[in-house]
Write an enzyme that holds these catalytic residues in place. Sequence first.
Site, PDB file in Angstrom:
ATOM      1  N   ASP A  52       0.861  -0.970  -0.156  1.00 30.87           N
ATOM      2  CA  ASP A  52      -0.165  -0.068  -0.165  1.00 30.87           C
ATOM      3  C   ASP A  52       0.750   1.364  -0.040  1.00 30.87           C
ATOM      4  O   ASP A  52       0.657   2.452  -0.216  1.00 30.87           O
ATOM      5  CB  ASP A  52      -0.853   0.249   1.010  1.00 30.87           C
ATOM      6  N   SER A  53       1.880   0.927  -0.450  1.00 36.13           N
ATOM      7  CA  SER A  53       2.828   2.452  -0.496  1.00 36.13           C
ATOM      8  C   SER A  53       2.650   3.148  -1.727  1.00 36.13           C
ATOM      9  O   SER A  53       3.029   4.048  -1.951  1.00 36.13           O
ATOM     10  CB  SER A  53       4.638   2.094  -0.484  1.00 36.13           C
ATOM     11  N   ASP A  91      -1.114  -6.343  -0.503  1.00 33.39           N
ATOM     12  CA  ASP A  91      -0.882  -5.618   1.079  1.00 33.39           C
ATOM     13  C   ASP A  91      -3.321  -5.701   1.543  1.00 33.39           C
ATOM     14  O   ASP A  91      -3.926  -5.019   0.664  1.00 33.39           O
ATOM     15  CB  ASP A  91      -0.447  -4.085   1.680  1.00 33.39           C
ATOM     16  N   GLU A 122      -1.258  -5.566   8.553  1.00 31.05           N
ATOM     17  CA  GLU A 122      -0.034  -4.282  10.175  1.00 31.05           C
ATOM     18  C   GLU A 122      -0.730  -5.117  11.497  1.00 31.05           C
ATOM     19  O   GLU A 122      -2.593  -4.970  11.582  1.00 31.05           O
ATOM     20  CB  GLU A 122      -0.214  -3.327   9.853  1.00 31.05           C
ATOM     21  N   GLU A 187       9.007  -4.208  10.101  1.00 26.37           N
ATOM     22  CA  GLU A 187       9.886  -2.525   9.372  1.00 26.37           C
ATOM     23  C   GLU A 187      10.373  -1.802  10.713  1.00 26.37           C
ATOM     24  O   GLU A 187      10.190  -1.860  11.853  1.00 26.37           O
ATOM     25  CB  GLU A 187       8.909  -2.153   9.323  1.00 26.37           C
TER      26      GLU A 187
HETATM   27  O1  KIV Z   1       3.315  -1.118   1.235  1.00 24.72           O
HETATM   28  C1  KIV Z   1       4.586  -1.486   1.263  1.00 24.72           C
HETATM   29  O2  KIV Z   1       5.467  -0.866   0.704  1.00 24.72           O
HETATM   30  C2  KIV Z   1       5.202  -2.027   2.765  1.00 24.72           C
HETATM   31  C3  KIV Z   1       6.427  -2.300   2.662  1.00 24.72           C
HETATM   32  C4  KIV Z   1       7.484  -1.142   3.136  1.00 24.72           C
HETATM   33  C5  KIV Z   1       6.880  -3.140   3.453  1.00 24.72           C
HETATM   34  O3  KIV Z   1       4.696  -3.031   2.986  1.00 24.72           O
END
Ligand code: KIV
Length: 269
Positions: A52-53, A91, A122, A187
Amino acid sequence: MKLYADTAKSLTISDLAAMKRNGDKISCLTAYDASFAVLLDQVGIDVLLVGDSLGMVIQGANSTVPVTVDDMAYHCRCVAGAAQRAFIVADLPFASYAEPTQALANAARLMQQGMARMVKLEGAKIDVVRFLVDQGVPVCGHLGLLPQSVNRLGGYRVQGRDAAQAEAILREAQQLEQAGAGLLVLECVPASLARTISQTLAIPVIGIGAGVDCDGQVLVLYDMLNIGAGNRPRFSRNFMAGAASIEDAVARYHQAVKTAQFPGLEHSY
Ligand code: KIV
């Protein structure tokens, strides 16, 4: 480009567990589209995380909070439809897994529409993880810095620096494993804590800002390719420096993870 991967050739969660047992490091990068998915897959990256980045690096938001299940399903399908070998993790976005049944409905979308092989969530949501696993959904936990909680945390900071916090993270990691999680992302935690957790758990632990002793490493693709205006986090490295092409940069990352040359002390806490 094939729309559907040949699952017979794809890595499985059992392959990743075997890599841990054999001491083979697992390489992972985020991916959000088909073109990068093909490139990363051909280099040999083991796990593609549709993170979700994407809220930050694709949508331009200042956190992952605005990302929706629709967004995740769309990008995951782009990636999963293109990669042949890599294991695809997606995610569950912000507020999409507060309750077990809500989590199951959204995980089903990521797996059925997005063609994800595993979902990541998470925090120590033990009951949610147990429920998903009981329903046949493979789950990756995510502990340490939880980007979806940035507004509660008040910023992106290293977690688990004091003994009580470190013990809590270790305990939560064990609870996630007992609940059936098949992978864990750690993380921004001290390298010594990540080492203890990686040695304690049987499931593979993938680190980001968690030192070299994790079972594998993940970075945000755009950070390691030095794309974007934002500051690159301390735990990342610009793999484009000295590389002849994007493919070369990804290959250098893959090789550096496999040989435990990355992350160095300068990328760790
Ligand atoms: O959303 C993402 O890219 C992540 C990584 C930072 C592990 O969860």
